[in-house]
Motif scaffolding. Structure first.
Motif, short mmCIF file in Angstrom:
data_model
loop_
_atom_site.label_atom_id
_atom_site.label_comp_id
_atom_site.label_asym_id
_atom_site.label_seq_id
_atom_site.Cartn_x
_atom_site.Cartn_y
_atom_site.Cartn_z
N TYR A 80 0.83 -1.20 0.00
CA TYR A 80 0.00 0.00 0.00
C TYR A 80 0.86 1.26 0.00
O TYR A 80 2.01 1.26 0.46
CB TYR A 80 -0.90 0.04 1.24
N SER A 81 0.25 2.33 -0.50
CA SER A 81 0.84 3.66 -0.38
C SER A 81 -0.30 4.62 -0.11
O SER A 81 -1.29 4.66 -0.86
CB SER A 81 1.57 4.06 -1.66
N VAL A 82 -0.20 5.37 0.98
CA VAL A 82 -1.28 6.28 1.35
C VAL A 82 -0.69 7.65 1.66
O VAL A 82 0.39 7.76 2.25
CB VAL A 82 -2.08 5.74 2.56
N MET A 83 -1.39 8.70 1.23
CA MET A 83 -0.92 10.05 1.49
C MET A 83 -1.33 10.48 2.90
O MET A 83 -2.50 10.37 3.28
CB MET A 83 -1.50 11.03 0.48
N PHE A 84 -0.35 10.96 3.66
CA PHE A 84 -0.61 11.46 5.02
C PHE A 84 0.41 12.54 5.31
O PHE A 84 1.63 12.29 5.28
CB PHE A 84 -0.51 10.33 6.04
N ASP A 85 -0.07 13.74 5.56
CA ASP A 85 0.80 14.89 5.80
C ASP A 85 1.00 15.09 7.30
O ASP A 85 0.04 15.36 8.03
CB ASP A 85 0.19 16.14 5.17
N LYS A 131 2.88 -0.09 7.00
CA LYS A 131 3.65 -0.24 8.24
C LYS A 131 4.11 1.11 8.80
O LYS A 131 4.77 1.16 9.85
CB LYS A 131 4.87 -1.12 8.00
N GLY A 132 3.79 2.18 8.08
CA GLY A 132 4.24 3.50 8.52
C GLY A 132 5.64 3.82 8.03
O GLY A 132 6.25 4.81 8.47
N GLU A 133 6.17 3.02 7.11
CA GLU A 133 7.48 3.29 6.54
C GLU A 133 7.33 4.24 5.37
O GLU A 133 6.35 4.19 4.62
CB GLU A 133 8.13 1.98 6.05
N SER A 134 8.32 5.10 5.19
CA SER A 134 8.30 6.05 4.09
C SER A 134 8.39 5.31 2.76
O SER A 134 9.13 4.33 2.62
CB SER A 134 9.47 7.03 4.21
N GLU A 190 13.22 7.88 7.09
CA GLU A 190 12.70 7.88 8.46
C GLU A 190 11.20 7.54 8.49
O GLU A 190 10.43 8.09 7.69
CB GLU A 190 12.93 9.26 9.08
N PRO A 191 10.75 6.63 9.34
CA PRO A 191 9.34 6.24 9.40
C PRO A 191 8.47 7.36 9.95
O PRO A 191 8.96 8.38 10.45
CB PRO A 191 9.36 5.03 10.33
N ILE A 192 7.16 7.16 9.86
CA ILE A 192 6.22 8.15 10.36
C ILE A 192 6.38 8.29 11.88
O ILE A 192 6.79 7.34 12.57
CB ILE A 192 4.77 7.73 10.01
N LYS A 193 6.10 9.47 12.39
CA LYS A 193 6.22 9.70 13.83
C LYS A 193 5.26 8.78 14.58
O LYS A 193 4.13 8.54 14.13
CB LYS A 193 5.92 11.16 14.16
N GLU A 194 5.70 8.28 15.72
CA GLU A 194 4.92 7.32 16.47
C GLU A 194 3.54 7.87 16.84
O GLU A 194 2.53 7.14 16.80
CB GLU A 194 5.67 6.91 17.74
#
Length: 418
Positions: free
Chosen positions: A224-229, A241-244, A382-386
């Motif tokens: 998957y790929s989802v846009m999240f700002d 998984k919250g990985e870039s 860097e992964p998404i902030k926790e």
């Protein structure tokens, strides 16, 4: 009596309605047939059907005054028209090939209006008779939310084009998965599903706006790929998984036709005929194809390397170095010490040195040892902030549900005016 009064009021109402809808001309004391009258203002400020129209295009070498002269406007009037263009239209930017329409009075053949097509959205209107004027009209645009579902049978480009996807959408999808999907190794049956929006005007696609959600499926595995700002001006796309989605390295340093020679420790050299190691991947591509840096790094050398011809070497970090050989030439500013960004053009495919034809000899070194570029595992950024992980999960689930609804029914299109 009340009935009669009602009839009288009804008669007045009908008469008033007819008076507002039709006008009658009296000729020789007789009444001609009533004609509809439209009190609204047309988009271009005049009714096109009232004039004789000529369609043409701006010619090579045309100046604004020269074109207006050709259409029948005097030099004095054409010059006066340029003086009132002001910030509305720069007459120096009249572009050869752009269409225009000229409108003439049917009785005396006087040029009345010219409509110039700036773009698919904007028109500039020149009023050429009576009082001179210049103004613009922009057609309304819509941002249309759409869904695409494409299964691969030949290639991403061919299959998405057949499905009606715009080139911009195909390129954006390629960029989105550039670090995680080998688009030159797609298999029959691979599937892409997308939720995106695009700008449309007069039924034509003007531009791609945003891909909100993408799902790549191979066999029973989904990516998957989802846009999240996150609001930090950083990465916008993440996997489940919250990985870039952005990686340290691209999958390939160029757009190539085929892999002409793979990584091997025992290859017969096409020129010398000797059996020796070929610790590289050769990408066959047309002469002059742009070659880009696989990742951020610093150029450690850029010059002639004997049988390797024009060669560039880039150190990416303390572990990885890449090499690009047989280049026709280097991009401007590329030299030892130059800092380059991932995806930046560094040179162009050639056939310099010991080579049988245009191709890129591409090598990757890990801690000084050559490794197969096709098996390079690229670490994620860097992964998404926790603290944002739960919100990302929620957004992903919403898009998953939307995609399921799109799949279960005919594709829906939601449009909203700008």
């Amino acid at each position: 009596m009340r009935k009669n009064i009602g009839k009288i009021f009804l008669g007045f109402a009908v008469a008033a309605t007819l008076a507002g809808t039709f006008s009658c001309r009296r000729v020789n004391d007789s009444i001609e047939a009533a004609e509809p009258v439209n009190d609204s203002i047309p988009p271009f400020g005049f009714w096109e059907e009232d004039y004789r129209r000529i369609d043409d295009k701006v010619r090579n070498g045309d100046t604004f005054s020269g074109m207006m002269n050709r259409l029948g406007m005097s030099s004095e009037s054409a010059y006066a028209l340029t003086q009132i263009c002001d910030t509305i239209f720069d007459v120096r930017k009249l572009r050869a090939g752009n269409p225009y329409k000229a409108y003439y009075d049917s009785l005396n053949n006087e040029l009345k209006y010219v409509i110039y097509e700036n773009s698919r959205i904007r028109r500039t209107i020149f009023r050429c008779a009576d009082s001179l004027a210049v103004y613009t009209y922009d057609f309304p645009v819509q941002h249309v939310r759409k869904f695409a579902d494409v299964s691969i049978s030949s290639s991403l480009w061919n299959d998405m084009s057949k499905a009606g996807s715009s080139p911009a959408l195909i390129m954006k999808l390629s960029d989105l998965y550039a670090w995680t999907v080998d688009f030159f190794g797609l298999q029959k049956g691979d599937r892409f599903r997308l939720i995106y929006s695009q700008t449309e005007c007069l039924g034509e696609v003007i531009s791609l706006d945003t891909i909100y959600f993408a799902r790549f499926t191979r066999d029973s595995s989904d990516l998957y790929s989802v846009m999240f700002d996150q609001g930090d001006n950083g990465n916008l796309y993440w996997n489940e998984k919250g990985e870039s989605m952005r990686r340290a390295f691209l999958k390939a340093p160029l757009e190539f036709k085929r892999i002409s020679s793979g990584f091997s420790y025992a290859r017969k050299h096409p020129v010398t005929g000797q059996i020796r190691a070929h610790t590289a991947v050769d990408y066959a591509a047309p002469m002059g194809t742009p070659v880009v840096a696989l990742g951020d790094g610093t150029v450690i050398s850029a010059g002639w390397a004997g049988g390797g011809g024009n060669t560039i070497k880039i150190r990416h970090n303390s572990v990885y170095t890449t090499s690009y050989m047989h280049l026709r030439n280097f991009a401007q500013g590329i030299k030892a010490g130059t800092r380059v960004r991932q995806g930046e053009v560094i040179g162009y495919v050639g056939s310099t040195g010991t080579s049988t034809g245009p191709h890129l000899d591409f090598r990757v070194y890990q801690n000084g040892t050559a490794i197969n570029p096709l098996t390079l595992e690229s670490p994620s950024a860097e992964p998404i902030k926790e603290e944002n992980k739960a919100a990302l999960d929620s957004v992903l689930r919403v898009y998953q549900i939307m995609a399921e609804e799109f799949e279960a029914a005919a594709p829906k299109i939601e449009a909203y005016d700008e």
